[in-house]
Design a protein around this motif. Structure first.
Motif, PDB file in Angstrom:
ATOM      1  N   SER A   1       0.695  -1.195  -0.020  1.00 33.95           N
ATOM      2  CA  SER A   1       0.071   0.147   0.032  1.00 33.95           C
ATOM      3  C   SER A   1       0.926   1.352   0.054  1.00 33.95           C
ATOM      4  CB  SER A   1      -0.905   0.073   1.030  1.00 33.95           C
ATOM      5  OG  SER A   1      -1.600   1.265   1.253  1.00 33.95           O
ATOM      6  N   VAL A   2       0.996   1.823  -0.997  1.00 31.56           N
ATOM      7  CA  VAL A   2       2.060   2.838  -1.236  1.00 31.56           C
ATOM      8  C   VAL A   2       1.351   4.203  -0.253  1.00 31.56           C
ATOM      9  CG1 VAL A   2       2.647   4.900  -2.994  1.00 31.56           C
ATOM     10  CG2 VAL A   2       2.380   2.440  -3.355  1.00 31.56           C
ATOM     11  N   LYS A   3      -0.176   4.271  -0.269  1.00 31.60           N
ATOM     12  CA  LYS A   3      -0.457   5.361   0.823  1.00 31.60           C
ATOM     13  C   LYS A   3      -0.142   5.012   2.231  1.00 31.60           C
ATOM     14  CE  LYS A   3      -4.807   7.174   2.570  1.00 31.60           C
ATOM     15  NZ  LYS A   3      -6.385   6.579   2.558  1.00 31.60           N
ATOM     16  N   SER A   4      -0.139   3.673   2.537  1.00 33.77           N
ATOM     17  CA  SER A   4       0.293   3.419   4.033  1.00 33.77           C
ATOM     18  C   SER A   4       1.798   3.949   4.064  1.00 33.77           C
ATOM     19  CB  SER A   4       0.010   1.927   4.240  1.00 33.77           C
ATOM     20  OG  SER A   4       0.455   1.713   5.542  1.00 33.77           O
ATOM     21  N   PHE A   5       2.649   3.246   3.212  1.00 31.32           N
ATOM     22  CA  PHE A   5       3.961   3.654   3.110  1.00 31.32           C
ATOM     23  C   PHE A   5       4.293   5.100   3.491  1.00 31.32           C
ATOM     24  CE2 PHE A   5       4.896  -0.606   2.502  1.00 31.32           C
ATOM     25  CZ  PHE A   5       6.514  -0.795   2.537  1.00 31.32           C
ATOM     26  N   VAL A   6       3.983   5.967   2.271  1.00 31.96           N
ATOM     27  CA  VAL A   6       4.128   7.272   2.561  1.00 31.96           C
ATOM     28  C   VAL A   6       3.613   7.961   3.533  1.00 31.96           C
ATOM     29  CG1 VAL A   6       3.670   9.312   1.393  1.00 31.96           C
ATOM     30  CG2 VAL A   6       4.178   7.352   0.079  1.00 31.96           C
ATOM     31  N   LEU A   7       2.456   7.697   4.335  1.00 31.48           N
ATOM     32  CA  LEU A   7       1.839   7.993   5.344  1.00 31.48           C
ATOM     33  C   LEU A   7       2.527   7.843   6.575  1.00 31.48           C
ATOM     34  CD1 LEU A   7      -0.632   9.775   6.560  1.00 31.48           C
ATOM     35  CD2 LEU A   7      -1.661   7.559   6.781  1.00 31.48           C
ATOM     36  N   TYR A   8       3.274   6.704   6.830  1.00 30.58           N
ATOM     37  CA  TYR A   8       3.750   6.269   8.023  1.00 30.58           C
ATOM     38  C   TYR A   8       5.125   6.873   8.061  1.00 30.58           C
ATOM     39  CZ  TYR A   8       0.259   4.019  10.319  1.00 30.58           C
ATOM     40  OH  TYR A   8      -0.976   3.589  11.234  1.00 30.58           O
ATOM     41  N   VAL A   9       5.690   6.979   6.658  1.00 33.94           N
ATOM     42  CA  VAL A   9       7.094   7.561   6.549  1.00 33.94           C
ATOM     43  C   VAL A   9       7.052   8.881   7.259  1.00 33.94           C
ATOM     44  CG1 VAL A   9       9.006   8.812   4.971  1.00 33.94           C
ATOM     45  CG2 VAL A   9       8.282   6.177   4.912  1.00 33.94           C
ATOM     46  N   TRP A  10       5.926   9.837   6.857  1.00 32.47           N
ATOM     47  CA  TRP A  10       5.745  11.143   7.072  1.00 32.47           C
ATOM     48  C   TRP A  10       5.099  11.346   8.671  1.00 32.47           C
ATOM     49  CZ3 TRP A  10       7.935  15.070   4.866  1.00 32.47           C
ATOM     50  CH2 TRP A  10       8.160  15.224   3.483  1.00 32.47           C
ATOM     51  N   ILE A  11       4.506  10.414   9.208  1.00 30.56           N
ATOM     52  CA  ILE A  11       4.163  10.529  10.473  1.00 30.56           C
ATOM     53  C   ILE A  11       5.236  10.461  11.549  1.00 30.56           C
ATOM     54  CG2 ILE A  11       2.985   9.221  12.464  1.00 30.56           C
ATOM     55  CD1 ILE A  11       0.855   8.546  10.395  1.00 30.56           C
ATOM     56  N   ALA A  12       6.249   9.350  11.175  1.00 31.45           N
ATOM     57  CA  ALA A  12       7.471   9.025  11.705  1.00 31.45           C
ATOM     58  C   ALA A  12       8.449  10.440  11.919  1.00 31.45           C
ATOM     59  CB  ALA A  12       8.149   7.944  11.247  1.00 31.45           C
ATOM     60  N   LEU A  13       8.431  10.885  10.414  1.00 28.71           N
ATOM     61  CA  LEU A  13       9.482  11.963  10.248  1.00 28.71           C
ATOM     62  C   LEU A  13       9.041  13.306  11.002  1.00 28.71           C
ATOM     63  CD1 LEU A  13      11.643  13.183   8.847  1.00 28.71           C
ATOM     64  CD2 LEU A  13      10.145  13.665   6.867  1.00 28.71           C
ATOM     65  N   ALA A  14       7.660  13.567  11.207  1.00 29.61           N
ATOM     66  CA  ALA A  14       6.915  14.543  11.837  1.00 29.61           C
ATOM     67  C   ALA A  14       7.276  14.271  13.502  1.00 29.61           C
ATOM     68  CB  ALA A  14       5.533  14.699  11.552  1.00 29.61           C
ATOM     69  N   ALA A  15       7.214  13.103  13.968  1.00 26.60           N
ATOM     70  CA  ALA A  15       7.318  12.812  15.226  1.00 26.60           C
ATOM     71  C   ALA A  15       8.870  13.052  15.595  1.00 26.60           C
ATOM     72  CB  ALA A  15       7.021  11.289  15.647  1.00 26.60           C
ATOM     73  N   VAL A  16       9.626  12.731  14.514  1.00 26.55           N
ATOM     74  CA  VAL A  16      11.148  12.590  14.815  1.00 26.55           C
ATOM     75  C   VAL A  16      11.323  14.277  14.998  1.00 26.55           C
ATOM     76  CG1 VAL A  16      13.192  12.649  13.885  1.00 26.55           C
ATOM     77  CG2 VAL A  16      11.796  10.563  13.992  1.00 26.55           C
ATOM     78  N   ILE A  17      10.961  15.106  14.115  1.00 30.27           N
ATOM     79  CA  ILE A  17      11.331  16.603  14.035  1.00 30.27           C
ATOM     80  C   ILE A  17      10.920  17.216  15.575  1.00 30.27           C
ATOM     81  CG2 ILE A  17      10.752  18.805  13.110  1.00 30.27           C
ATOM     82  CD1 ILE A  17      10.460  17.356  10.617  1.00 30.27           C
ATOM     83  N   ILE A  18       9.734  16.736  16.068  1.00 28.39           N
ATOM     84  CA  ILE A  18       9.334  17.406  17.360  1.00 28.39           C
ATOM     85  C   ILE A  18      10.284  16.588  18.424  1.00 28.39           C
ATOM     86  CG2 ILE A  18       7.535  17.510  19.082  1.00 28.39           C
ATOM     87  CD1 ILE A  18       7.117  18.980  16.661  1.00 28.39           C
ATOM     88  N   HIS A  19      10.676  15.224  18.298  1.00 30.96           N
ATOM     89  CA  HIS A  19      11.622  14.738  19.230  1.00 30.96           C
ATOM     90  C   HIS A  19      12.884  15.367  19.262  1.00 30.96           C
ATOM     91  CE1 HIS A  19      13.845  11.543  21.022  1.00 30.96           C
ATOM     92  NE2 HIS A  19      14.514  11.580  19.981  1.00 30.96           N
ATOM     93  N   LEU A  20      13.271  15.842  18.314  1.00 39.36           N
ATOM     94  CA  LEU A  20      14.569  16.436  18.254  1.00 39.36           C
ATOM     95  C   LEU A  20      14.593  17.826  18.770  1.00 39.36           C
ATOM     96  CD1 LEU A  20      15.953  15.804  14.517  1.00 39.36           C
ATOM     97  CD2 LEU A  20      16.583  14.521  16.808  1.00 39.36           C
ATOM     98  N   GLY A  21      13.523  18.686  18.546  1.00 41.99           N
ATOM     99  CA  GLY A  21      13.546  19.931  19.435  1.00 41.99           C
ATOM    100  C   GLY A  21      13.289  19.511  20.902  1.00 41.99           C
ATOM    101  N   ILE A  22      12.754  18.458  21.391  1.00 43.92           N
ATOM    102  CA  ILE A  22      12.483  17.868  22.899  1.00 43.92           C
ATOM    103  C   ILE A  22      13.744  17.438  23.413  1.00 43.92           C
ATOM    104  CG2 ILE A  22      11.509  16.328  24.373  1.00 43.92           C
ATOM    105  CD1 ILE A  22       9.185  16.413  22.598  1.00 43.92           C
ATOM    106  N   THR A  23      14.459  16.874  22.718  1.00 41.83           N
ATOM    107  CA  THR A  23      15.919  16.430  23.057  1.00 41.83           C
ATOM    108  C   THR A  23      16.792  17.343  23.132  1.00 41.83           C
ATOM    109  OG1 THR A  23      15.292  14.138  22.023  1.00 41.83           O
ATOM    110  CG2 THR A  23      17.828  14.743  22.781  1.00 41.83           C
ATOM    111  N   LEU A  24      16.876  18.343  22.446  1.00 44.85           N
ATOM    112  CA  LEU A  24      17.705  19.451  22.330  1.00 44.85           C
ATOM    113  C   LEU A  24      17.399  20.520  23.602  1.00 44.85           C
ATOM    114  CD1 LEU A  24      20.034  20.762  20.254  1.00 44.85           C
ATOM    115  CD2 LEU A  24      18.090  22.206  19.391  1.00 44.85           C
TER     116      LEU A  24
END
Length: 587
Positions: A375-398
């Motif tokens: 499911s290309v939709k599922s792949f793309v969606l969860y790639v972006w969900i994880a990426l968005a979470a990681v961006i916030i995670h980096l701000g929290i960690t920093l």
């Protein structure tokens, strides 16, 4: 005489008041001086309050009530210690607790011994390029999702489907063999992390002697001082950190390999908690078990932190970044090291052969091909969900790591204790599920996003990397009158951005590789993450018209595993031993 003594006492009081006032004024002046550290941490602390502390308040109340999902926490009846009594009286509880301790302690010892042997073997190899390549190969199994790695092992050991071996029975269904096989699989999957930590410690020792001009004398005189002792100390630190999660095991790996035939030796507290909580809806009993696990592991975490900080800090955080700092002069030792490492890799990479090579050279009998499953939709969606979470995670960690770079920050010890407290909470427990349900976020993508914000251990890793290498620069900048805002943007961020990005990569890999969050918060198959879809397919392929064990299932597993492995190869230079310390509690 009496008049003089009164004057003397009054003099003491009048002298002590200015001292107390000066001390209080000094404390407040430090708070004002470092006000940026408090302000910069507030947004991250607010997120922790919402998504960690509020659910935790539920966690310490649920074990004492008979929680009824339709009545809610407030209207569920109080039962006191009944849930704990029910837990302790359960006939299987003692066996499950014993299984957990046996599996965990055996894993710690086996992984430590394996890492020591392989790190010494690699450190004896002369070629720097070969050392680097082998250390990367040993890391690859960790970047394969646990459920896919376990499925590949099951396929490899199958009496009817194994492409390499012939078995009379399915050995994973033998209770006496399950524990050692489980430990062996987990060691193969995760031992790359302690191997790299030990190699970095050896490299730091070699680099230090080279700088001091004593390398030739030491290398000719004492192998144990050059290689063995640094490796032993680093692996001892790894083992101590593993003991901080003494009652936890890899739920996704074990739940894939375990079956009812081996419950007596393979069922652990994590699998039992999931079963009684999420499958049997005994929320309060599962909550009592979680609270017990939390209290025990909080004590072990505090003890491990104090011991590692006091005795092993410089073994984990050093100036050495990779195996290139190791110098080898013995050719015979190089041959033996290469031979030992190759033999280990021959075994360790067998599941990867089953995953990445065998399914693509074997014909499929299924009418469904790989691209119909994707499911290309599922792949793309969860790639972006994880990426968005990681961006916030980096701000929290920093922002939460920066205050820990100030050793005389008022309240620093309390702040560290608070972060350790949050660290032990973990994620994906009953109380967090109830919190998500009460917020109306079940069967939405929000839990995947929000709970990806947090990996508290990365805060300690980032501050330790900075303090071990650049603390003197920050002190010098402070003495030169540079403000904390200047230090944050021109010193802290420029010095730690590479390890910060590497920590973000590992957080993305963790989110992408794990199906647990998707499984407990999502019941709609259309919203399943790719890895949860693979798990569903691997257990019910025949219902989709795919023969069990068909190569197309493993092809899908290879495709899902590919992003994580590519990230490892792309960011390998930044994924150092220090960064990998943040993964130890996830093993």
């Amino acid at each position: 005489m009496e008049h003089n003594s009164v004057e003397h006492r009054e003099g003491i009081h009048t002298e002590s008041r200015p001292k107390q006032t000066r001390s209080l004024e000094g404390w407040f002046s430090l708070i004002w001086k470092y006000k940026l550290h408090y302000l910069i941490a507030l947004p991250a602390l607010l997120l922790i309050l919402i998504f960690k502390l509020i659910p935790f308040f539920k966690a310490i109340y649920i074990p004492f009530i008979e929680y009824e999902i339709f009545r809610g926490i407030a209207n569920s009846p109080w039962v006191g210690l009944d849930n704990f009594r029910q837990l302790f009286k359960a006939p299987e509880f003692r066996h499950i607790l014993a299984n957990t301790l046996i599996i965990k302690i055996t894993y710690i010892i086996a992984c430590g011994f394996t890492a020591l042997l392989i790190s010494l073997a690699i450190s004896g190899i002369q070629s720097r390029k070969l050392r680097s390549a082998l250390s990367t190969l040993i890391l690859i199994p960790y970047f394969v999702p646990a459920v896919i790695f376990a499925y590949a092992v099951m396929f490899l050991l199958s009496p009817s489907q194994s492409p390499l071996f012939t078995f009379d029975t399915f050995i994973l269904s033998e209770p006496s063999l399950f524990r050692p096989l489980l430990v062996a699989v987990e060691v193969i999957k995760t031992s790359g992390i302690p191997v790299l930590i030990a190699l970095a410690a050896i490299g730091a020792r070699h680099a230090a002697l080279t700088r001091d001009g004593n390398y030739l004398m030491e290398s000719n005189a004492n192998f144990s001082r050059m290689n063995l002792i640094p490796a032993l100390r680093a692996i001892s630190a790894f083992m101590l950190l593993q003991f901080s999660t003494i009652l936890s095991t890899d739920l996704e790996l074990i739940s894939t390999l375990v079956n009812p035939l081996v419950f007596q030796t393979g069922d652990t507290l994590n699998t039992y908690m999931f079963r009684i909580g999420f499958m049997n809806a005994q929320f309060s009993v599962a909550g009592a078990l979680w609270l017990l696990q939390f209290i025990v592991q909080l004590l072990f975490t505090l003890l491990a932190y104090l011991l590692v900080r006091g005795f092993f800090f410089h073994d984990l955080f050093s100036t050495s970044k990779d195996v290139s700092d190791i110098h080898v002069r013995n050719k015979s030792g190089s041959f033996i090291g290469t031979l030992i490492t190759m033999v280990y890799l021959l075994v360790a990479l067998l599941p990867l052969y089953v995953l990445f090579i065998h399914p693509f050279i074997t014909s499929s009998t299924s009418e469904v091909n790989l691209w119909e499953l994707v499911s290309v939709k599922s792949f793309v969606l969860y790639v972006w969900i994880a990426l968005a979470a990681v961006i916030i995670h980096l701000g929290i960690t920093l922002t939460l790591a920066f205050p820990l770079t100030v050793k005389n920050l008022p309240g620093r010890s309390i702040y560290k204790a608070f972060l350790l407290f949050i660290l032990v909470m973990g994620a994906g427990s009953i109380h967090e599920y109830i919190f998500v349900k009460d917020m109306g976020m079940v069967n939405t993508y929000f839990p995947h996003l929000f709970f990806g914000f947090f990996s508290i251990i990365n805060i300690f890793v980032l501050k330790s990397i900075f303090n071990s290498k650049y603390a003197d620069l920050k002190e010098q900048a402070s003495q030169n009158g540079r403000g904390e805002l200047h230090a944050f943007f021109t010193l802290f961020i420029p010095k730690i951005w590479k390890p910060l990005i590497a920590l973000g990569v590992l957080q993305w890999v963790f989110m992408w590789n794990s199906y647990y969050t998707s499984m407990i918060y999502t019941s709609n198959p259309d919203q399943f993450s790719p890895i949860l879809f693979f798990r569903t397919l691997s257990t019910s392929a025949d219902s989709m018209g795919i023969p069990p064990g068909d190569p197309v299932i493993m092809q899908l597993g290879a495709l899902i595993s590919l992003p994580s492995i590519l990230l490892l190869l792309i960011f390998r230079k930044w994924i150092t031993s220090e960064v990998l310390i943040g993964q130890i509690r996830k093993l």
